[in-house]
Design an enzyme around this catalytic site. Structure first.
Site, PDB file in Angstrom:
ATOM      1  CG  HIS A  77      -1.913  -1.036   1.277  1.00 28.56           C
ATOM      2  ND1 HIS A  77      -1.658  -2.319   1.712  1.00 28.56           N
ATOM      3  CD2 HIS A  77      -3.210  -1.030   0.906  1.00 28.56           C
ATOM      4  CE1 HIS A  77      -2.752  -3.042   1.618  1.00 28.56           C
ATOM      5  NE2 HIS A  77      -3.714  -2.289   1.129  1.00 28.56           N
ATOM      6  CD  GLU A 112       6.246   0.771   3.670  1.00 28.54           C
ATOM      7  OE1 GLU A 112       5.448   0.763   2.720  1.00 28.54           O
ATOM      8  OE2 GLU A 112       6.228  -0.099   4.573  1.00 28.54           O
ATOM      9  CG  ASP A 126      26.086   4.116  -7.475  1.00 23.37           C
ATOM     10  OD1 ASP A 126      26.560   3.559  -8.486  1.00 23.37           O
ATOM     11  OD2 ASP A 126      25.680   5.294  -7.475  1.00 23.37           O
TER      12      ASP A 126
END
Length: 156
Positions: A77, A112, A126
């Site tokens: 959601h 989350e 990265d």
């Protein structure tokens, strides 16, 4: 076996309807780590990386990722998060990332918190890969969740 919550009677995937659930304060904590060589760790600590402030960038990336979890994970959601935090602890051989997500709502924030942690770790990789390509991201896990019908849970 209990009934699957994201599969309907015909076997099709669907988003669970949480409309009838009560709003409660929900919070989740996650962590993970990235292992690296001492030379790289020291460069990150000294904020001496060519791409910029690795940890500040990773923190922002983790927070942004938590807000976009429903775009990344099917059937999650979209949530109005009230707080996301991403923190770092230096280890002898790398960095531990800790994340927290919170809201007052009808569904949990475990995904989350895990997404924030994962993307923060990927961002560290990265921004650092020019110095070391064989860093290892590992041990991403949920530490705790609070609130909701299923109650509180903490890793043992």
């Amino acid at each position: 076996m209990s009934k699957l919550t994201h599969i309907d009677g015909d076997g099709a995937a669907h988003m669970v309807d949480v409309g009838g659930k009560a709003d409660t304060v929900r919070e989740a904590h996650a962590e993970g780590r990235i292992a690296m060589k001492l030379e790289l760790l020291e460069a990150i600590k000294a904020n001496a990386m060519k791409k910029g402030d690795v940890l500040a960038t990773a923190r922002i990336a983790g927070i942004m990722a938590a807000k976009k979890t429903s775009d990344l994970i099917p059937l999650c959601h979209p949530l109005a998060l009230t707080k996301v935090a991403v923190d770092f602890t230096f280890l002898e051989d790398g960095i531990k990332v800790s994340s927290m997500a919170r809201l007052t709502g009808k569904t949990g924030v475990e995904m989350e918190a895990l997404t924030a942690c994962s993307v923060a770790l990927l961002t560290i990789y990265d921004m650092s890969k020019a110095m070391q390509k064989d860093m290892v991201i590992s041990d991403i896990r949920l530490l705790s969740k609070n609130g909701g019908k299923s109650g509180d849970w903490t890793v043992e």
